[in-house]
Write a protein that holds these residues in place. Structure first.
Motif, PDB file in Angstrom:
ATOM      1  N   GLN A 127       0.843  -1.185   0.000  1.00  0.00           N
ATOM      2  CA  GLN A 127       0.000   0.000   0.000  1.00  0.00           C
ATOM      3  C   GLN A 127       0.878   1.234   0.000  1.00  0.00           C
ATOM      4  OE1 GLN A 127      -1.547  -1.170   3.760  1.00  0.00           O
ATOM      5  NE2 GLN A 127      -1.148   0.798   4.707  1.00  0.00           N
ATOM      6  N   VAL A 128       0.303   2.300  -0.564  1.00  0.00           N
ATOM      7  CA  VAL A 128       1.056   3.539  -0.694  1.00  0.00           C
ATOM      8  C   VAL A 128       1.110   4.256   0.650  1.00  0.00           C
ATOM      9  CG1 VAL A 128       1.148   5.783  -1.823  1.00  0.00           C
ATOM     10  CG2 VAL A 128       0.371   3.769  -3.104  1.00  0.00           C
ATOM     11  N   GLN A 129       2.310   4.713   0.995  1.00  0.00           N
ATOM     12  CA  GLN A 129       2.479   5.558   2.180  1.00  0.00           C
ATOM     13  C   GLN A 129       3.332   6.754   1.824  1.00  0.00           C
ATOM     14  OE1 GLN A 129       3.943   3.075   5.519  1.00  0.00           O
ATOM     15  NE2 GLN A 129       2.056   3.685   6.541  1.00  0.00           N
ATOM     16  N   LEU A 130       2.882   7.920   2.256  1.00  0.00           N
ATOM     17  CA  LEU A 130       3.622   9.162   2.095  1.00  0.00           C
ATOM     18  C   LEU A 130       3.815   9.741   3.490  1.00  0.00           C
ATOM     19  CD1 LEU A 130       1.565  10.521  -0.915  1.00  0.00           C
ATOM     20  CD2 LEU A 130       3.877   9.603  -1.021  1.00  0.00           C
ATOM     21  N   VAL A 131       5.058   9.917   3.901  1.00  0.00           N
ATOM     22  CA  VAL A 131       5.356  10.359   5.262  1.00  0.00           C
ATOM     23  C   VAL A 131       6.162  11.645   5.201  1.00  0.00           C
ATOM     24  CG1 VAL A 131       6.412   9.762   7.456  1.00  0.00           C
ATOM     25  CG2 VAL A 131       5.321   7.980   6.075  1.00  0.00           C
ATOM     26  N   GLU A 132       5.528  12.718   5.632  1.00  0.00           N
ATOM     27  CA  GLU A 132       6.167  14.037   5.619  1.00  0.00           C
ATOM     28  C   GLU A 132       6.838  14.318   6.967  1.00  0.00           C
ATOM     29  OE1 GLU A 132       2.303  14.192   3.169  1.00  0.00           O
ATOM     30  OE2 GLU A 132       2.843  13.543   5.194  1.00  0.00           O
ATOM     31  N   SER A 133       7.922  15.077   6.922  1.00  0.00           N
ATOM     32  CA  SER A 133       8.619  15.474   8.141  1.00  0.00           C
ATOM     33  C   SER A 133       9.375  16.772   7.899  1.00  0.00           C
ATOM     34  CB  SER A 133       9.593  14.378   8.585  1.00  0.00           C
ATOM     35  OG  SER A 133      10.576  14.156   7.596  1.00  0.00           O
ATOM     36  N   GLY A 134       9.835  17.384   8.998  1.00  0.00           N
ATOM     37  CA  GLY A 134      10.690  18.557   8.881  1.00  0.00           C
ATOM     38  C   GLY A 134      10.030  19.874   9.222  1.00  0.00           C
ATOM     39  N   GLY A 135       8.747  19.858   9.516  1.00  0.00           N
ATOM     40  CA  GLY A 135       8.072  21.095   9.863  1.00  0.00           C
ATOM     41  C   GLY A 135       8.465  21.591  11.240  1.00  0.00           C
ATOM     42  N   GLY A 136       7.940  22.757  11.581  1.00  0.00           N
ATOM     43  CA  GLY A 136       8.223  23.327  12.892  1.00  0.00           C
ATOM     44  C   GLY A 136       7.829  24.778  12.963  1.00  0.00           C
ATOM     45  N   LEU A 137       8.277  25.412  14.041  1.00  0.00           N
ATOM     46  CA  LEU A 137       8.036  26.837  14.264  1.00  0.00           C
ATOM     47  C   LEU A 137       9.287  27.607  13.870  1.00  0.00           C
ATOM     48  CD1 LEU A 137       6.433  29.233  15.466  1.00  0.00           C
ATOM     49  CD2 LEU A 137       7.418  28.608  17.695  1.00  0.00           C
ATOM     50  N   GLN A 173      -2.833   9.819  -4.798  1.00  0.00           N
ATOM     51  CA  GLN A 173      -2.476   8.797  -3.821  1.00  0.00           C
ATOM     52  C   GLN A 173      -3.063   9.157  -2.454  1.00  0.00           C
ATOM     53  OE1 GLN A 173      -1.103   6.078  -4.867  1.00  0.00           O
ATOM     54  NE2 GLN A 173      -0.816   6.895  -6.927  1.00  0.00           N
ATOM     55  N   PRO A 174      -3.155   8.189  -1.543  1.00  0.00           N
ATOM     56  CA  PRO A 174      -3.656   8.499  -0.194  1.00  0.00           C
ATOM     57  C   PRO A 174      -2.794   9.562   0.473  1.00  0.00           C
ATOM     58  CG  PRO A 174      -3.594   6.128  -0.543  1.00  0.00           C
ATOM     59  CD  PRO A 174      -2.877   6.729  -1.710  1.00  0.00           C
ATOM     60  N   TRP A 175      -3.426  10.508   1.127  1.00  0.00           N
ATOM     61  CA  TRP A 175      -2.699  11.584   1.776  1.00  0.00           C
ATOM     62  C   TRP A 175      -2.079  11.122   3.089  1.00  0.00           C
ATOM     63  CZ3 TRP A 175      -1.934  16.064  -0.793  1.00  0.00           C
ATOM     64  CH2 TRP A 175      -2.744  16.304  -1.896  1.00  0.00           C
ATOM     65  N   GLY A 176      -0.882  11.624   3.349  1.00  0.00           N
ATOM     66  CA  GLY A 176      -0.242  11.369   4.631  1.00  0.00           C
ATOM     67  C   GLY A 176      -0.775  12.309   5.698  1.00  0.00           C
ATOM     68  N   GLN A 177      -0.078  12.328   6.825  1.00  0.00           N
ATOM     69  CA  GLN A 177      -0.540  13.153   7.938  1.00  0.00           C
ATOM     70  C   GLN A 177      -0.102  14.604   7.810  1.00  0.00           C
ATOM     71  OE1 GLN A 177       2.180  11.347   8.059  1.00  0.00           O
ATOM     72  NE2 GLN A 177       3.698  12.729   8.960  1.00  0.00           N
ATOM     73  N   GLY A 178       0.839  14.856   6.932  1.00  0.00           N
ATOM     74  CA  GLY A 178       1.328  16.216   6.749  1.00  0.00           C
ATOM     75  C   GLY A 178       2.296  16.622   7.848  1.00  0.00           C
ATOM     76  N   THR A 179       2.904  17.774   7.660  1.00  0.00           N
ATOM     77  CA  THR A 179       3.804  18.342   8.666  1.00  0.00           C
ATOM     78  C   THR A 179       3.474  19.823   8.822  1.00  0.00           C
ATOM     79  OG1 THR A 179       6.130  18.513   9.351  1.00  0.00           O
ATOM     80  CG2 THR A 179       5.688  18.804   6.999  1.00  0.00           C
ATOM     81  N   GLN A 180       3.334  20.248  10.075  1.00  0.00           N
ATOM     82  CA  GLN A 180       2.911  21.621  10.367  1.00  0.00           C
ATOM     83  C   GLN A 180       4.084  22.576  10.241  1.00  0.00           C
ATOM     84  OE1 GLN A 180      -0.283  22.971  11.403  1.00  0.00           O
ATOM     85  NE2 GLN A 180       0.830  24.888  11.010  1.00  0.00           N
ATOM     86  N   VAL A 181       3.880  23.643   9.500  1.00  0.00           N
ATOM     87  CA  VAL A 181       4.838  24.737   9.412  1.00  0.00           C
ATOM     88  C   VAL A 181       4.165  25.985   9.960  1.00  0.00           C
ATOM     89  CG1 VAL A 181       6.140  26.236   7.857  1.00  0.00           C
ATOM     90  CG2 VAL A 181       6.083  23.768   7.455  1.00  0.00           C
TER      91      VAL A 181
END
Length: 114
Positions: free
Chosen positions: A1-11, A102-110
């Motif tokens: 299954q497709v997985q998209l994993v975002e990272s690197g966000g922040g304040l 594709q299925p959306w990941g959880q995203g990363t907050q900026v």
């Protein structure tokens, strides 16, 4: 299954920089044009940058000259380098294929704020 994993966000403060990463699995990554999207509170999700499998890129006018999208096909990863960040860049950032199919990941907050 497709997985998209975002990272690197922040304040980050206005004028600062962040680098986002998106690791993809379950797809033949190197044949897809990939995109970075963002969704601010109360707004629709928008495509801000895209990169074709061969490396050609395009950007939304609002980020042109400040954001750079890149990809590493060997690592199935797409990146978004964000410089000169503004408060209006505050959003949840997602990656997907350029078609968004594709299925959306959880995203990363900026969050850009002083």
């Amino acid at each position: 299954q497709v997985q998209l994993v975002e990272s690197g966000g922040g304040l980050v403060q206005p004028g600062g920089s962040l680098r986002l990463s998106c690791a993809a699995s379950g797809i033949i990554f190197n044949i897809y044009a990939m995109g970075w999207y963002r969704q601010a509170p109360g707004k629709q999700r928008e495509l801000v940058a895209a990169i074709r499998s061969g490396g050609n890129t395009n950007y939304a006018d609002s980020v042109k000259g400040r954001f750079t999208i890149s990809r590493d096909n060997a690592k199935n990863t797409v990146y978004l380098q964000m410089n000169s960040l503004k408060p209006e860049d505050t959003a949840v950032y997602y990656c997907n294929t350029q078609s968004g199919g594709q299925p959306w990941g959880q995203g990363t907050q900026v969050t850009v704020s002083s």
